[in-house]
Design a protein around this motif. Structure first.
Motif, PDB file in Angstrom:
ATOM      1  N   LEU A   1       0.848  -1.183   0.000  1.00 43.12           N
ATOM      2  CA  LEU A   1       0.000   0.000   0.000  1.00 43.12           C
ATOM      3  C   LEU A   1       0.886   1.236   0.000  1.00 43.12           C
ATOM      4  O   LEU A   1       1.590   1.506   0.973  1.00 43.12           O
ATOM      5  CB  LEU A   1      -0.915   0.007   1.231  1.00 43.12           C
ATOM      6  CG  LEU A   1      -1.829   1.218   1.405  1.00 43.12           C
ATOM      7  CD1 LEU A   1      -2.819   1.318   0.249  1.00 43.12           C
ATOM      8  CD2 LEU A   1      -2.580   1.125   2.729  1.00 43.12           C
ATOM      9  N   ALA A   2       0.863   1.971  -1.102  1.00 41.79           N
ATOM     10  CA  ALA A   2       1.585   3.245  -1.190  1.00 41.79           C
ATOM     11  C   ALA A   2       0.618   4.339  -0.773  1.00 41.79           C
ATOM     12  O   ALA A   2      -0.520   4.383  -1.245  1.00 41.79           O
ATOM     13  CB  ALA A   2       2.063   3.476  -2.615  1.00 41.79           C
ATOM     14  N   LEU A   3       1.060   5.205   0.130  1.00 49.55           N
ATOM     15  CA  LEU A   3       0.175   6.229   0.671  1.00 49.55           C
ATOM     16  C   LEU A   3       0.649   7.633   0.350  1.00 49.55           C
ATOM     17  O   LEU A   3       1.847   7.925   0.402  1.00 49.55           O
ATOM     18  CB  LEU A   3       0.091   6.101   2.197  1.00 49.55           C
ATOM     19  CG  LEU A   3      -0.636   4.895   2.741  1.00 49.55           C
ATOM     20  CD1 LEU A   3      -0.465   4.819   4.256  1.00 49.55           C
ATOM     21  CD2 LEU A   3      -2.106   4.952   2.384  1.00 49.55           C
ATOM     22  N   LYS A   4      -0.321   8.481   0.054  1.00 52.57           N
ATOM     23  CA  LYS A   4      -0.121   9.925  -0.016  1.00 52.57           C
ATOM     24  C   LYS A   4      -1.134  10.497   0.959  1.00 52.57           C
ATOM     25  O   LYS A   4      -2.335  10.245   0.821  1.00 52.57           O
ATOM     26  CB  LYS A   4      -0.371  10.444  -1.433  1.00 52.57           C
ATOM     27  CG  LYS A   4       0.617   9.917  -2.444  1.00 52.57           C
ATOM     28  CD  LYS A   4       0.274  10.425  -3.823  1.00 52.57           C
ATOM     29  CE  LYS A   4       1.180   9.783  -4.854  1.00 52.57           C
ATOM     30  NZ  LYS A   4       0.767  10.092  -6.220  1.00 52.57           N
ATOM     31  N   THR A   5      -0.660  11.217   1.960  1.00 52.18           N
ATOM     32  CA  THR A   5      -1.548  11.710   3.011  1.00 52.18           C
ATOM     33  C   THR A   5      -1.459  13.229   3.108  1.00 52.18           C
ATOM     34  O   THR A   5      -0.362  13.800   3.065  1.00 52.18           O
ATOM     35  CB  THR A   5      -1.189  11.079   4.371  1.00 52.18           C
ATOM     36  OG1 THR A   5       0.191  11.312   4.653  1.00 52.18           O
ATOM     37  CG2 THR A   5      -1.460   9.582   4.362  1.00 52.18           C
ATOM     38  N   PHE A   6      -2.617  13.866   3.237  1.00 50.34           N
ATOM     39  CA  PHE A   6      -2.694  15.321   3.266  1.00 50.34           C
ATOM     40  C   PHE A   6      -3.744  15.786   4.268  1.00 50.34           C
ATOM     41  O   PHE A   6      -4.758  15.106   4.461  1.00 50.34           O
ATOM     42  CB  PHE A   6      -3.116  15.867   1.887  1.00 50.34           C
ATOM     43  CG  PHE A   6      -2.238  15.432   0.752  1.00 50.34           C
ATOM     44  CD1 PHE A   6      -1.087  16.132   0.446  1.00 50.34           C
ATOM     45  CD2 PHE A   6      -2.565  14.325  -0.007  1.00 50.34           C
ATOM     46  CE1 PHE A   6      -0.270  15.731  -0.611  1.00 50.34           C
ATOM     47  CE2 PHE A   6      -1.763  13.919  -1.073  1.00 50.34           C
ATOM     48  CZ  PHE A   6      -0.609  14.628  -1.369  1.00 50.34           C
ATOM     49  N   THR A   7      -3.522  16.961   4.837  1.00 46.73           N
ATOM     50  CA  THR A   7      -4.597  17.637   5.557  1.00 46.73           C
ATOM     51  C   THR A   7      -5.464  18.309   4.486  1.00 46.73           C
ATOM     52  O   THR A   7      -5.019  18.487   3.339  1.00 46.73           O
ATOM     53  CB  THR A   7      -4.054  18.721   6.512  1.00 46.73           C
ATOM     54  OG1 THR A   7      -3.423  19.739   5.729  1.00 46.73           O
ATOM     55  CG2 THR A   7      -3.086  18.145   7.535  1.00 46.73           C
ATOM     56  N   PRO A   8      -6.694  18.703   4.822  1.00 50.66           N
ATOM     57  CA  PRO A   8      -7.522  19.408   3.825  1.00 50.66           C
ATOM     58  C   PRO A   8      -6.834  20.672   3.292  1.00 50.66           C
ATOM     59  O   PRO A   8      -6.927  20.978   2.098  1.00 50.66           O
ATOM     60  CB  PRO A   8      -8.797  19.743   4.600  1.00 50.66           C
ATOM     61  CG  PRO A   8      -8.888  18.653   5.627  1.00 50.66           C
ATOM     62  CD  PRO A   8      -7.457  18.390   6.031  1.00 50.66           C
ATOM     63  N   GLU A   9      -6.098  21.373   4.162  1.00 43.94           N
ATOM     64  CA  GLU A   9      -5.412  22.592   3.744  1.00 43.94           C
ATOM     65  C   GLU A   9      -4.287  22.273   2.748  1.00 43.94           C
ATOM     66  O   GLU A   9      -4.108  22.979   1.750  1.00 43.94           O
ATOM     67  CB  GLU A   9      -4.849  23.334   4.967  1.00 43.94           C
ATOM     68  CG  GLU A   9      -5.911  23.878   5.902  1.00 43.94           C
ATOM     69  CD  GLU A   9      -6.545  22.819   6.814  1.00 43.94           C
ATOM     70  OE1 GLU A   9      -7.627  23.080   7.366  1.00 43.94           O
ATOM     71  OE2 GLU A   9      -5.962  21.714   6.987  1.00 43.94           O
ATOM     72  N   GLU A  10      -3.529  21.208   3.028  1.00 46.67           N
ATOM     73  CA  GLU A  10      -2.476  20.796   2.103  1.00 46.67           C
ATOM     74  C   GLU A  10      -3.055  20.385   0.754  1.00 46.67           C
ATOM     75  O   GLU A  10      -2.510  20.696  -0.302  1.00 46.67           O
ATOM     76  CB  GLU A  10      -1.668  19.628   2.705  1.00 46.67           C
ATOM     77  CG  GLU A  10      -0.846  20.003   3.901  1.00 46.67           C
ATOM     78  CD  GLU A  10      -0.322  18.806   4.682  1.00 46.67           C
ATOM     79  OE1 GLU A  10       0.596  18.999   5.485  1.00 46.67           O
ATOM     80  OE2 GLU A  10      -0.855  17.667   4.517  1.00 46.67           O
ATOM     81  N   TRP A  11      -4.172  19.677   0.802  1.00 48.19           N
ATOM     82  CA  TRP A  11      -4.829  19.218  -0.430  1.00 48.19           C
ATOM     83  C   TRP A  11      -5.314  20.412  -1.260  1.00 48.19           C
ATOM     84  O   TRP A  11      -5.147  20.436  -2.474  1.00 48.19           O
ATOM     85  CB  TRP A  11      -5.967  18.275  -0.070  1.00 48.19           C
ATOM     86  CG  TRP A  11      -6.618  17.638  -1.259  1.00 48.19           C
ATOM     87  CD1 TRP A  11      -7.878  17.869  -1.715  1.00 48.19           C
ATOM     88  CD2 TRP A  11      -6.048  16.671  -2.140  1.00 48.19           C
ATOM     89  NE1 TRP A  11      -8.120  17.100  -2.827  1.00 48.19           N
ATOM     90  CE2 TRP A  11      -7.015  16.358  -3.108  1.00 48.19           C
ATOM     91  CE3 TRP A  11      -4.803  16.050  -2.194  1.00 48.19           C
ATOM     92  CZ2 TRP A  11      -6.781  15.458  -4.134  1.00 48.19           C
ATOM     93  CZ3 TRP A  11      -4.565  15.139  -3.225  1.00 48.19           C
ATOM     94  CH2 TRP A  11      -5.548  14.850  -4.176  1.00 48.19           C
ATOM     95  N   GLN A  12      -5.902  21.390  -0.580  1.00 48.04           N
ATOM     96  CA  GLN A  12      -6.380  22.599  -1.275  1.00 48.04           C
ATOM     97  C   GLN A  12      -5.221  23.339  -1.918  1.00 48.04           C
ATOM     98  O   GLN A  12      -5.341  23.831  -3.039  1.00 48.04           O
ATOM     99  CB  GLN A  12      -7.101  23.528  -0.297  1.00 48.04           C
ATOM    100  CG  GLN A  12      -8.540  23.162  -0.051  1.00 48.04           C
ATOM    101  CD  GLN A  12      -9.366  23.206  -1.304  1.00 48.04           C
ATOM    102  OE1 GLN A  12      -9.779  22.169  -1.826  1.00 48.04           O
ATOM    103  NE2 GLN A  12      -9.633  24.392  -1.818  1.00 48.04           N
ATOM    104  N   ALA A  13      -4.090  23.426  -1.213  1.00 56.99           N
ATOM    105  CA  ALA A  13      -2.923  24.126  -1.751  1.00 56.99           C
ATOM    106  C   ALA A  13      -2.412  23.441  -3.016  1.00 56.99           C
ATOM    107  O   ALA A  13      -1.959  24.106  -3.957  1.00 56.99           O
ATOM    108  CB  ALA A  13      -1.820  24.189  -0.699  1.00 56.99           C
ATOM    109  N   LEU A  14      -2.503  22.116  -3.071  1.00 59.85           N
ATOM    110  CA  LEU A  14      -2.082  21.379  -4.263  1.00 59.85           C
ATOM    111  C   LEU A  14      -3.003  21.658  -5.436  1.00 59.85           C
ATOM    112  O   LEU A  14      -2.570  21.668  -6.586  1.00 59.85           O
ATOM    113  CB  LEU A  14      -2.056  19.875  -3.992  1.00 59.85           C
ATOM    114  CG  LEU A  14      -0.889  19.333  -3.192  1.00 59.85           C
ATOM    115  CD1 LEU A  14      -1.078  17.841  -2.954  1.00 59.85           C
ATOM    116  CD2 LEU A  14       0.422  19.566  -3.907  1.00 59.85           C
ATOM    117  N   ALA A  15      -4.269  21.825  -5.140  1.00 58.83           N
ATOM    118  CA  ALA A  15      -5.273  22.020  -6.190  1.00 58.83           C
ATOM    119  C   ALA A  15      -5.194  23.407  -6.814  1.00 58.83           C
ATOM    120  O   ALA A  15      -5.686  23.627  -7.911  1.00 58.83           O
ATOM    121  CB  ALA A  15      -6.671  21.782  -5.628  1.00 58.83           C
ATOM    122  N   SER A  16      -4.581  24.346  -6.099  1.00 56.79           N
ATOM    123  CA  SER A  16      -4.554  25.708  -6.635  1.00 56.79           C
ATOM    124  C   SER A  16      -3.263  26.058  -7.321  1.00 56.79           C
ATOM    125  O   SER A  16      -2.392  25.297  -7.519  1.00 56.79           O
ATOM    126  CB  SER A  16      -4.827  26.724  -5.541  1.00 56.79           C
ATOM    127  OG  SER A  16      -4.124  26.483  -4.379  1.00 56.79           O
TER     128      SER A  16
END
Length: 80
Positions: free
Chosen positions: A65-80
């Motif tokens: 199992l390869a994991l990529k883990t983010f907080t919602p804030e980190e995820w939002q920063a990636l999306a922008s």
């Protein structure tokens, strides 16, 4: 094991999480997990939290199992 089942286990056992899981069909999985509980946690701690939701399946039905883990804030920063 169906990737949707793995995602459901993660989401059921890790409050407010959102998980997307893909597989190569050979027992190897890749999951992206977004969860507020990851805030302030190091990568290893985040991975341990996810593994805990899957229990003995890791190493059995889930060979890798390869994991990529983010907080919602980190995820939002990636999306922008």
């Amino acid at each position: 094991m169906d990737p949707r089942d793995i995602a459901a286990l993660i989401e059921q056992n890790l409050a407010q999480s959102n998980a997307e899981v893909a597989t190569d069909g050979q027992g190897h999985y890749e999951a992206t997990v977004v969860c507020p509980a990851f805030a302030g946690k190091r990568s290893l701690q985040r991975h341990q939290m996810v593994y805990a939701t899957l229990g003995s399946r890791v190493g059995n039905e889930i060979h890798a199992l390869a994991l990529k883990t983010f907080t919602p804030e980190e995820w939002q920063a990636l999306a922008s």
